[in-house]
Design a protein around this motif. Structure first.
Motif, PDB file in Angstrom:
ATOM      1  N   LYS A 106       0.774  -1.231  -0.058  1.00 41.83           N
ATOM      2  CA  LYS A 106       0.117   0.137  -0.061  1.00 41.83           C
ATOM      3  C   LYS A 106       0.915   1.149   0.063  1.00 41.83           C
ATOM      4  CE  LYS A 106      -4.008  -2.163   2.120  1.00 41.83           C
ATOM      5  NZ  LYS A 106      -4.711  -2.312   3.611  1.00 41.83           N
ATOM      6  N   GLN A 107       1.683   1.447   0.780  1.00 43.44           N
ATOM      7  CA  GLN A 107       2.694   2.459   0.844  1.00 43.44           C
ATOM      8  C   GLN A 107       3.451   2.651  -0.411  1.00 43.44           C
ATOM      9  OE1 GLN A 107       2.927   4.523   3.168  1.00 43.44           O
ATOM     10  NE2 GLN A 107       2.142   3.705   5.123  1.00 43.44           N
ATOM     11  N   ALA A 108       3.801   1.537  -1.117  1.00 42.77           N
ATOM     12  CA  ALA A 108       4.717   1.564  -2.137  1.00 42.77           C
ATOM     13  C   ALA A 108       3.845   2.105  -3.606  1.00 42.77           C
ATOM     14  CB  ALA A 108       5.364   0.312  -2.569  1.00 42.77           C
ATOM     15  N   TYR A 109       2.499   1.747  -3.551  1.00 46.36           N
ATOM     16  CA  TYR A 109       1.758   1.896  -4.769  1.00 46.36           C
ATOM     17  C   TYR A 109       0.664   3.021  -4.777  1.00 46.36           C
ATOM     18  CZ  TYR A 109       4.380  -1.701  -6.607  1.00 46.36           C
ATOM     19  OH  TYR A 109       5.719  -2.616  -7.136  1.00 46.36           O
ATOM     20  N   LEU A 110      -0.196   2.881  -3.652  1.00 47.16           N
ATOM     21  CA  LEU A 110      -1.307   3.556  -3.713  1.00 47.16           C
ATOM     22  C   LEU A 110      -1.052   5.138  -3.741  1.00 47.16           C
ATOM     23  CD1 LEU A 110      -3.396   1.582  -1.004  1.00 47.16           C
ATOM     24  CD2 LEU A 110      -3.608   1.819  -3.481  1.00 47.16           C
ATOM     25  N   PRO A 111      -0.198   5.670  -3.041  1.00 46.96           N
ATOM     26  CA  PRO A 111       0.313   7.241  -3.308  1.00 46.96           C
ATOM     27  C   PRO A 111       0.167   7.399  -4.685  1.00 46.96           C
ATOM     28  CG  PRO A 111       1.438   6.557  -1.435  1.00 46.96           C
ATOM     29  CD  PRO A 111       0.838   5.055  -1.958  1.00 46.96           C
ATOM     30  N   ARG A 112       0.968   6.658  -5.404  1.00 48.50           N
ATOM     31  CA  ARG A 112       1.124   7.117  -6.674  1.00 48.50           C
ATOM     32  C   ARG A 112      -0.110   6.850  -7.803  1.00 48.50           C
ATOM     33  NH1 ARG A 112       7.214   4.370  -8.047  1.00 48.50           N
ATOM     34  NH2 ARG A 112       6.324   2.604  -6.134  1.00 48.50           N
ATOM     35  N   LEU A 113      -0.836   6.070  -7.534  1.00 44.66           N
ATOM     36  CA  LEU A 113      -1.994   5.700  -7.920  1.00 44.66           C
ATOM     37  C   LEU A 113      -3.134   6.770  -7.535  1.00 44.66           C
ATOM     38  CD1 LEU A 113      -2.492   1.998  -7.625  1.00 44.66           C
ATOM     39  CD2 LEU A 113      -2.147   3.096  -9.624  1.00 44.66           C
ATOM     40  N   ALA A 114      -3.236   7.306  -6.554  1.00 46.13           N
ATOM     41  CA  ALA A 114      -3.975   8.227  -5.793  1.00 46.13           C
ATOM     42  C   ALA A 114      -3.756   9.656  -6.597  1.00 46.13           C
ATOM     43  CB  ALA A 114      -3.732   8.556  -4.479  1.00 46.13           C
ATOM     44  N   SER A 115      -2.449  10.010  -6.717  1.00 47.80           N
ATOM     45  CA  SER A 115      -2.150  11.321  -7.189  1.00 47.80           C
ATOM     46  C   SER A 115      -2.159  11.288  -8.864  1.00 47.80           C
ATOM     47  CB  SER A 115      -0.688  11.500  -7.052  1.00 47.80           C
ATOM     48  OG  SER A 115       0.317  10.603  -7.959  1.00 47.80           O
ATOM     49  N   GLY A 116      -2.551  10.136  -9.479  1.00 43.14           N
ATOM     50  CA  GLY A 116      -2.090   9.874 -10.885  1.00 43.14           C
ATOM     51  C   GLY A 116      -1.145   9.952 -11.703  1.00 43.14           C
ATOM     52  N   ASP A 117      -0.103   9.756 -10.858  1.00 42.90           N
ATOM     53  CA  ASP A 117       1.248  10.038 -11.499  1.00 42.90           C
ATOM     54  C   ASP A 117       1.411   8.487 -12.096  1.00 42.90           C
ATOM     55  OD1 ASP A 117       1.889  12.362 -10.504  1.00 42.90           O
ATOM     56  OD2 ASP A 117       2.999  11.815  -8.843  1.00 42.90           O
ATOM     57  N   TRP A 118       0.758   7.593 -11.698  1.00 45.79           N
ATOM     58  CA  TRP A 118       0.666   6.266 -12.203  1.00 45.79           C
ATOM     59  C   TRP A 118      -0.597   5.806 -12.435  1.00 45.79           C
ATOM     60  CZ3 TRP A 118       4.389   1.886 -10.077  1.00 45.79           C
ATOM     61  CH2 TRP A 118       5.742   2.152 -10.325  1.00 45.79           C
ATOM     62  N   THR A 119      -0.911   5.059 -13.655  1.00 44.88           N
ATOM     63  CA  THR A 119      -2.211   4.641 -14.102  1.00 44.88           C
ATOM     64  C   THR A 119      -2.351   3.102 -13.827  1.00 44.88           C
ATOM     65  OG1 THR A 119      -2.398   6.403 -15.624  1.00 44.88           O
ATOM     66  CG2 THR A 119      -3.463   4.135 -15.840  1.00 44.88           C
ATOM     67  N   GLY A 120      -3.130   2.548 -12.976  1.00 39.36           N
ATOM     68  CA  GLY A 120      -3.320   1.151 -12.730  1.00 39.36           C
ATOM     69  C   GLY A 120      -4.308   0.513 -13.766  1.00 39.36           C
ATOM     70  N   CYS A 121      -4.049  -0.905 -13.682  1.00 40.37           N
ATOM     71  CA  CYS A 121      -5.161  -1.687 -14.587  1.00 40.37           C
ATOM     72  C   CYS A 121      -5.301  -3.105 -14.022  1.00 40.37           C
ATOM     73  CB  CYS A 121      -4.800  -1.601 -15.977  1.00 40.37           C
ATOM     74  SG  CYS A 121      -3.509  -2.557 -16.562  1.00 40.37           S
ATOM     75  N   LEU A 122      -6.375  -3.490 -14.149  1.00 40.61           N
ATOM     76  CA  LEU A 122      -6.469  -5.037 -13.785  1.00 40.61           C
ATOM     77  C   LEU A 122      -6.615  -5.933 -14.883  1.00 40.61           C
ATOM     78  CD1 LEU A 122      -7.523  -6.822 -11.411  1.00 40.61           C
ATOM     79  CD2 LEU A 122      -9.840  -6.656 -12.245  1.00 40.61           C
ATOM     80  N   ALA A 123      -5.441  -7.066 -14.888  1.00 38.87           N
ATOM     81  CA  ALA A 123      -5.281  -7.814 -15.846  1.00 38.87           C
ATOM     82  C   ALA A 123      -5.654  -9.358 -15.292  1.00 38.87           C
ATOM     83  CB  ALA A 123      -3.888  -7.891 -16.571  1.00 38.87           C
ATOM     84  N   VAL A 124      -6.884  -9.562 -15.820  1.00 44.87           N
ATOM     85  CA  VAL A 124      -7.765 -10.759 -15.138  1.00 44.87           C
ATOM     86  C   VAL A 124      -8.208 -11.606 -16.580  1.00 44.87           C
ATOM     87  CG1 VAL A 124      -9.707 -12.046 -14.169  1.00 44.87           C
ATOM     88  CG2 VAL A 124      -8.478 -10.276 -13.142  1.00 44.87           C
ATOM     89  N   THR A 125      -9.017 -10.818 -17.402  1.00 48.72           N
ATOM     90  CA  THR A 125      -9.620 -11.748 -18.787  1.00 48.72           C
ATOM     91  C   THR A 125      -8.372 -12.395 -19.459  1.00 48.72           C
ATOM     92  OG1 THR A 125     -11.130 -10.255 -18.346  1.00 48.72           O
ATOM     93  CG2 THR A 125     -10.895 -11.586 -20.588  1.00 48.72           C
ATOM     94  N   GLU A 126      -8.563 -13.578 -19.946  1.00 45.54           N
ATOM     95  CA  GLU A 126      -7.708 -14.243 -21.001  1.00 45.54           C
ATOM     96  C   GLU A 126      -8.568 -14.669 -22.208  1.00 45.54           C
ATOM     97  OE1 GLU A 126      -5.698 -17.342 -18.842  1.00 45.54           O
ATOM     98  OE2 GLU A 126      -4.581 -15.755 -17.263  1.00 45.54           O
TER      99      GLU A 126
END
Length: 384
Positions: A106-126
């Motif tokens: 959480k400390q490593a990734y959530l701040p960057r996702l919250a700020s929009g500096d990083w964009t996240g995505c969910l890769a489930v579908t195959e």
């Protein structure tokens, strides 16, 4: 639950102004260029749109489920590309880490996702794991302090622009179904990770979607979400239950916008000496649209409040997603009909774009048919 009504009303007003003053005037540009301009993405970052669902402790707004759906109702009244650009960060791209991530993750990734500096995505579908999401073929094998991932994901929203991926992979190759599926955080730039070219799609221009490939992709063991193997499918279901409520709201906002467009068109379009809106069969379509929108809103809000109370909303989330996305499709069809021939011509009206854009709502986060089965299964379970 709305925590601070005055502050939340101010947030909704900011979203409303963004939609009215920034997004709607740029819709044609987004359609033509097939991307949300960088200066508008920067505005969304400044407004905090990327961090709505991320807890305040990690730099986000920490919106409750009720607050999130109300904000989504506002934001989704402009082209779907705008909400899709932030939507993975406010939903499926961050929610797995929020729900089950370790404190270190959480400390490593959530701040960057919250700020929009990083964009996240969910890769489930195959290719063979769509509606049957537990049929994961991507493999992750432990090798020292890393996992090695091999496999392919498809139809992944924001994959071409994502900086970090939440990925499901099978850590027990002998397992079947949900058992043995784990979830990982994979950063772009990881050796062996590649994303495909954006697909050509029926609609939703400006929202990039592509395949994701893992070829001997090395992922640190510390990036196993929650630090536990075999519970990844449960994490994804937590993500999807919330996202289905969110998506229901994101399907209702476009219905509101389309009906508004149709009312403005039919009240201004004169045929046989009077506005088209004066004719009863047109009024019947307006009435059907308005009634279904009205039915969707309290359903979504009550389910959001129930989730905020900590109650099980698997059935209600599925019903919300099923009803709201189908409702949106019906509204789109009626609105094109109310525009007449102009509704089919892109040069004359954007309603044809909305018609194409909202068609996807009935397919992702579980098709309508999967939700029908899920609703029936849960209803039968509760009846026994």
């Amino acid at each position: 639950m709305i925590r601070e009504p005055a502050a939340f009303e101010a947030l909704l007003e900011r979203v409303h102004r963004f939609v009215r003053d920034v997004a709607i005037p740029a819709e044609a540009c987004v359609e033509e260029g097939d991307e949300v301009p960088a200066d508008i993405v920067a505005i969304m970052r400044e407004e905090g749109f990327f961090g709505w669902s991320v807890p305040e402790a990690y730099g986000g707004a920490g919106l409750t489920t009720e607050e999130l759906v109300l904000a989504a109702l506002e934001l989704s009244q402009c082209s779907v590309a705008f909400r899709a650009r932030v939507g993975t960060n406010t939903g499926i791209g961050s929610e797995g880490i929020v729900a089950d991530g370790t404190e270190q993750q959480k400390q490593a990734y959530l701040p960057r996702l919250a700020s929009g500096d990083w964009t996240g995505c969910l890769a489930v579908t195959e290719p063979d794991a769509g509606s049957e999401a537990s049929n994961v073929r991507t493999i992750a094998r432990r090798e020292g302090d890393h996992y090695i991932l091999d496999g392919e994901k498809c139809f992944i929203t924001n994959a071409p622009v994502a900086d970090v991926f939440t990925v499901t992979a099978r850590t027990d190759p002998q397992s079947k179904g949900a058992a043995g599926v784990s979830a990982f955080i994979v950063e772009r730039g990881s050796a062996g990770l590649a994303t495909g070219a954006p697909y050509r799609k029926m609609g939703q221009a400006g929202s990039p979607v592509s395949a994701v490939y893992f070829n001997q992709c090395r992922v640190p063991a510390d990036n196993l979400i929650g630090g536990r193997e075999g519970v990844g499918f449960k994490t994804i279901m937590k993500v999807l239950n919330k996202q289905r409520i969110h998506l229901a709201a994101l399907s209702t906002g476009p219905a509101i916008r389309m009906l508004d467009m149709a009312i403005r068109h039919t009240t201004g379009r004169v045929q046989f000496g009077e506005p088209v809106a004066n004719y009863q069969l047109v009024q019947a379509m307006i009435a059907d649209c308005r009634t279904e929108i009205f039915a969707a809103q309290p359903m979504i809000l009550e389910t959001a409040r129930k989730r905020d109370r900590g109650e099980d909303v698997a059935l209600e989330a599925s019903m919300c997603k099923y009803f709201a996305t189908e409702m949106c499709g019906r509204v789109a069809d009626r609105c094109v009909q109310m525009f007449g021939g102009a509704g089919y011509i892109a040069n004359l009206s954007s309603i044809e774009r909305w018609y194409r854009d909202v068609r996807l709502f009935r397919l992702y986060e579980g098709t309508s048919q999967i939700h029908q089965l899920n609703i029936a299964r849960l209803a039968l379970r509760d009846a026994t």
